[in-house]
Structure formats: C-alpha cells, structure tokens
Design a protein around this motif. Sequence first.
Motif, PDB file in Angstrom:
ATOM      1  N   ALA A  41      31.688  23.045 -24.557  1.00 31.86           N
ATOM      2  CA  ALA A  41      32.873  23.079 -25.406  1.00 31.86           C
ATOM      3  C   ALA A  41      33.971  22.172 -24.881  1.00 31.86           C
ATOM      4  O   ALA A  41      34.789  21.654 -25.652  1.00 31.86           O
ATOM      5  N   LEU A  42      34.000  21.954 -23.574  1.00 31.58           N
ATOM      6  CA  LEU A  42      34.985  21.070 -22.970  1.00 31.58           C
ATOM      7  C   LEU A  42      34.606  19.599 -23.113  1.00 31.58           C
ATOM      8  O   LEU A  42      35.388  18.718 -22.751  1.00 31.58           O
ATOM      9  N   GLY A  43      33.408  19.354 -23.597  1.00 28.65           N
ATOM     10  CA  GLY A  43      32.920  17.986 -23.656  1.00 28.65           C
ATOM     11  C   GLY A  43      32.443  17.482 -22.319  1.00 28.65           C
ATOM     12  O   GLY A  43      32.375  16.274 -22.078  1.00 28.65           O
ATOM     13  N   ASP A  94      40.113  21.153 -13.061  1.00 27.36           N
ATOM     14  CA  ASP A  94      40.163  22.553 -12.612  1.00 27.36           C
ATOM     15  C   ASP A  94      39.391  23.455 -13.563  1.00 27.36           C
ATOM     16  O   ASP A  94      38.712  24.405 -13.127  1.00 27.36           O
ATOM     17  N   THR A  95      39.470  23.172 -14.857  1.00 26.44           N
ATOM     18  CA  THR A  95      38.744  23.980 -15.832  1.00 26.44           C
ATOM     19  C   THR A  95      37.240  23.790 -15.677  1.00 26.44           C
ATOM     20  O   THR A  95      36.464  24.760 -15.738  1.00 26.44           O
ATOM     21  N   VAL A  96      36.804  22.559 -15.453  1.00 31.53           N
ATOM     22  CA  VAL A  96      35.377  22.296 -15.239  1.00 31.53           C
ATOM     23  C   VAL A  96      34.897  23.015 -13.982  1.00 31.53           C
ATOM     24  O   VAL A  96      33.816  23.625 -13.968  1.00 31.53           O
ATOM     25  N   ARG A  97      35.698  22.951 -12.928  1.00 30.85           N
ATOM     26  CA  ARG A  97      35.317  23.665 -11.703  1.00 30.85           C
ATOM     27  C   ARG A  97      35.153  25.160 -11.974  1.00 30.85           C
ATOM     28  O   ARG A  97      34.192  25.789 -11.498  1.00 30.85           O
ATOM     29  N   ARG A  98      36.089  25.729 -12.707  1.00 33.64           N
ATOM     30  CA  ARG A  98      36.038  27.158 -12.982  1.00 33.64           C
ATOM     31  C   ARG A  98      34.792  27.521 -13.770  1.00 33.64           C
ATOM     32  O   ARG A  98      34.113  28.521 -13.460  1.00 33.64           O
ATOM     33  N   GLU A  99      34.458  26.732 -14.785  1.00 33.39           N
ATOM     34  CA  GLU A  99      33.283  27.049 -15.593  1.00 33.39           C
ATOM     35  C   GLU A  99      31.989  26.845 -14.808  1.00 33.39           C
ATOM     36  O   GLU A  99      31.010  27.562 -15.019  1.00 33.39           O
ATOM     37  N   LEU A 100      31.984  25.886 -13.893  1.00 30.31           N
ATOM     38  CA  LEU A 100      30.815  25.732 -13.020  1.00 30.31           C
ATOM     39  C   LEU A 100      30.679  26.944 -12.098  1.00 30.31           C
ATOM     40  O   LEU A 100      29.561  27.426 -11.850  1.00 30.31           O
ATOM     41  N   ASP A 101      31.803  27.438 -11.583  1.00 31.83           N
ATOM     42  CA  ASP A 101      31.764  28.644 -10.751  1.00 31.83           C
ATOM     43  C   ASP A 101      31.227  29.827 -11.546  1.00 31.83           C
ATOM     44  O   ASP A 101      30.487  30.667 -11.016  1.00 31.83           O
ATOM     45  N   MET A 102      31.606  29.899 -12.828  1.00 33.11           N
ATOM     46  CA  MET A 102      31.174  31.007 -13.683  1.00 33.11           C
ATOM     47  C   MET A 102      29.763  30.780 -14.235  1.00 33.11           C
ATOM     48  O   MET A 102      29.212  31.656 -14.903  1.00 33.11           O
ATOM     49  N   ASP A 108      29.403  17.843 -20.962  1.00 34.63           N
ATOM     50  CA  ASP A 108      27.947  18.025 -20.952  1.00 34.63           C
ATOM     51  C   ASP A 108      27.279  17.367 -19.755  1.00 34.63           C
ATOM     52  O   ASP A 108      26.223  17.823 -19.286  1.00 34.63           O
ATOM     53  N   ALA A 109      27.865  16.287 -19.237  1.00 38.49           N
ATOM     54  CA  ALA A 109      27.258  15.579 -18.104  1.00 38.49           C
ATOM     55  C   ALA A 109      27.181  16.465 -16.872  1.00 38.49           C
ATOM     56  O   ALA A 109      26.365  16.219 -15.981  1.00 38.49           O
ATOM     57  N   TYR A 110      28.024  17.507 -16.826  1.00 36.30           N
ATOM     58  CA  TYR A 110      28.054  18.387 -15.654  1.00 36.30           C
ATOM     59  C   TYR A 110      27.080  19.560 -15.779  1.00 36.30           C
ATOM     60  O   TYR A 110      26.883  20.307 -14.812  1.00 36.30           O
ATOM     61  N   LEU A 111      26.465  19.717 -16.944  1.00 37.18           N
ATOM     62  CA  LEU A 111      25.543  20.831 -17.155  1.00 37.18           C
ATOM     63  C   LEU A 111      24.373  20.847 -16.172  1.00 37.18           C
ATOM     64  O   LEU A 111      23.985  21.922 -15.681  1.00 37.18           O
ATOM     65  N   PRO A 112      23.753  19.697 -15.844  1.00 39.12           N
ATOM     66  CA  PRO A 112      22.622  19.737 -14.913  1.00 39.12           C
ATOM     67  C   PRO A 112      22.972  20.319 -13.533  1.00 39.12           C
ATOM     68  O   PRO A 112      22.086  20.802 -12.814  1.00 39.12           O
ATOM     69  N   LEU A 113      24.262  20.293 -13.170  1.00 35.39           N
ATOM     70  CA  LEU A 113      24.663  20.861 -11.868  1.00 35.39           C
ATOM     71  C   LEU A 113      24.415  22.364 -11.815  1.00 35.39           C
ATOM     72  O   LEU A 113      24.215  22.932 -10.737  1.00 35.39           O
ATOM     73  N   LEU A 114      24.427  23.007 -12.990  1.00 35.55           N
ATOM     74  CA  LEU A 114      24.191  24.453 -13.030  1.00 35.55           C
ATOM     75  C   LEU A 114      22.778  24.809 -12.575  1.00 35.55           C
ATOM     76  O   LEU A 114      22.525  25.929 -12.131  1.00 35.55           O
ATOM     77  N   TYR A 115      21.865  23.848 -12.696  1.00 33.89           N
ATOM     78  CA  TYR A 115      20.460  24.127 -12.397  1.00 33.89           C
ATOM     79  C   TYR A 115      20.035  23.547 -11.041  1.00 33.89           C
ATOM     80  O   TYR A 115      18.884  23.684 -10.650  1.00 33.89           O
ATOM     81  N   ALA A 116      20.980  22.920 -10.354  1.00 30.04           N
ATOM     82  CA  ALA A 116      20.691  22.392  -9.014  1.00 30.04           C
ATOM     83  C   ALA A 116      21.120  23.403  -7.970  1.00 30.04           C
ATOM     84  O   ALA A 116      21.813  23.090  -6.997  1.00 30.04           O
ATOM     85  N   THR A 117      20.721  24.651  -8.173  1.00 34.37           N
ATOM     86  CA  THR A 117      21.078  25.736  -7.260  1.00 34.37           C
ATOM     87  C   THR A 117      19.834  26.528  -6.891  1.00 34.37           C
ATOM     88  O   THR A 117      18.831  26.505  -7.604  1.00 34.37           O
ATOM     89  N   GLY A 118      19.932  27.223  -5.759  1.00 30.59           N
ATOM     90  CA  GLY A 118      18.817  28.064  -5.329  1.00 30.59           C
ATOM     91  C   GLY A 118      18.209  27.570  -4.030  1.00 30.59           C
ATOM     92  O   GLY A 118      18.868  26.875  -3.242  1.00 30.59           O
TER      93      GLY A 118
END
Length: 375
Positions: free
Chosen positions: A202-204, A186-194, A206-216
């Motif tokens: 900080a949550l460890g 739930d925390t990862v989902r929230r930070e992705l939404d934000m 990092d593997a989910y970071l590329p999802l932030l750039y798969a938008t647009g």
Amino acid sequence: MTDANPDILPAGLFDLLPPRAEHAARLTNSAMAVLSSHGYDRVAPPLIEYERSLALRMQGTGRQHLFRMVDPASMRTLAIRSDITVQVGRVATTLMASAARPLRLSYAGQVLRIAADQLNPERERLQIGAELIGHDNVAAAQEVLRIAIEALASAGVTGISVDLTLPDLVDTLADTTFPIDRQTIDTVRRELDMKDAGALAALGADAYLPLLYATGPFDAAIAALAAIDAGGALASRIEALRAIAADLPGDVAVTLDPTERHGFEYQSWFGFSLYADNCAGALGRGGTYAIPDGQGGHEVATGFSLYPDALLDLGEGDNRQPPANILFLPLGYDRAVAARLRAIGWRTVAAISEGDDAQALGCTHRLDGSEIVLL
C-alpha cells in the motif's frame, strides 16, 4: 496517602536474596574473567552523570528511560544511567582519547530505567559488556560476537543461538537501488518489523517485500537475501554476514532477520541478538556503532551488552538447596585449623552462642577438634 506497608519496593525493583545474589556475583565474575582473558580492561563509570552528557551521547535513543534529578551542589540536572555503553564511549573519547586503538574496554554494573516494558518488567538490571573502540570491520564483529558467546557459556548457558541483523539496511537501499521518500523510511521500517506485506504494498514499497522472506535459519535466509536484485548494494554486507556466521562455534544456532530494528536504534551496519534455551527474550545485544566525540565528530566501535538476570532463574530450585561443604565451627574452635580448611575450599559458619543450631544454619558438617564430622 500512607502506604499500607512502607517496606514494599517500587514496581520493577527487587531484592536479590540468597542464593540468587551469590549466583549473580558468580555470573558477573565468570563473564568478566572471559573479557579480561581477551585483553578487555575493566572500567567503572559512576551511576549518576549530568543528564546533558548522557542524553547527547544517546543520539536520541533511550532518553525517555532516564531518571532525572537536580544536583543540590551544582543546581544542574543529573540522570541515573540506563545504559553503561554510552558512558564507556565518553571515557574512550575523553579520558582515554590518546590510548592506542583498538581500545578494548569492559564493564559490569546496574542500570535503571524509568519504566519497564512488556518483555522486561524489571526496571533495574545487571549489564555486562565489552567495547572494541576504533574498528567496526568484520574482524571486530567476529571477535566481539565470539567473546559474547564465550562469556555466556562460561556462566553455564547452553543452547545458545544468535540472530543477525543489518540495522541500516533500509537506509542503504533507500539511498541506492530502492529509493523511497525520506519521510516514508520510518513507516517502511515499521511495516517490515510488523512483517506486514499488505501495508508495504500500500505504501508503494513493493521492492522491499522480498526482505520479509529473507529471515529464518541463516543459510536459507542469506541465500534469499542474496537473490534480491539490489544492484550490488547488498553484496559487501552479505559477504560480511557469511564470514561472521562461518566464524561461530558449530554448536551455536544462527538465524538472520535483516530488517530487525528493535534494540538496534544506534547500531550501524551490523547487529546481533543472543538467546538461549529456557530463557525468555534476548540475553544480550551488540553490533557496530559510532561514538560521538562531543565536538561534532565520531569514532567507530563494535561491542555488546549482556543482561543476564534471566539466568538467575535457571535451575533456581536446585540453587535453593544448601551449598555443599559448609562447616559448623563450635565455640572454642581451633582458628588455625579453620583457616587451613577455608584455604582448601571449605565454607565455615562459626557459633556465636551455645544455642546455635548447625543444621538450621545450613551446615553440612561440624568441626570436632581437628576432625570433620558429617551432620
């Protein structure tokens, strides 16, 4: 405490006056005609149900929006619906459980929420939608999304855009390639939404970071999503999204935000939001989901809901002008002549007294015997 004006409506509730009330009726009729033309049969669930039935079928989402009261007949708690989709699910899995699948149902009606939110100050809204029950595959998603766009276009909406999402993406990755503790999801989902890269790191996660750039815009975003090394966990979803996007009309703009969750709390693998030029916020949402059958099982479905109230304000200045071809009928008019004129499209307003003023009543023409005279 005594209200200064007892006729003031509660916050978030509004009267629809002419011509907006007529505009709302036309929007409903045009959208429902599109749904009917595609084989969706209309159902009309009641405004109020037992609270327990509505709450159980909401699967934990939206219960806080329900107005509740006690039924003096049964002494059980009732609730005013805040979403018609769950009612259609009840109809499908009970009264129409034996109907052939896929079952195509449509609806239109008012829903009421106990509190407004920042994006939608209205507590009462018109909801129009369709549900394809029995399938949640790519073909079902393509059909439902095309029809939702057609329903908006039939109401004169232009500049339509679609934002696609994968509501269960984080769960899928957490269970496969990018494992994280279930309590952290739930925390990862929230930070992705934000869109907060620092918080994810900080949550460890990092593997989910590329999802932030798969938008647009879709083509670039889906390529970025496909480039994420997820060990094949995303392959089927990426293929499905490409097939759905390729099936859309060429004048519809398509974007992708694969981690978007707002408004998709009960959707499964696919979701979409609909937008249009000059309209603030989403005009509708849809996707795939599961309908609880009340006995511990479920049935898959694909559907959408439109909330077209925002369209009532488009061109409102023009809508305030008197409609064309309103014919004033003086006292003693020929009723047969008036009936023939109404049959060919005239709108008539009959005099009730000698003092009735045709122009003040919004009329553009006057009937003089069998002749039509421009005012």
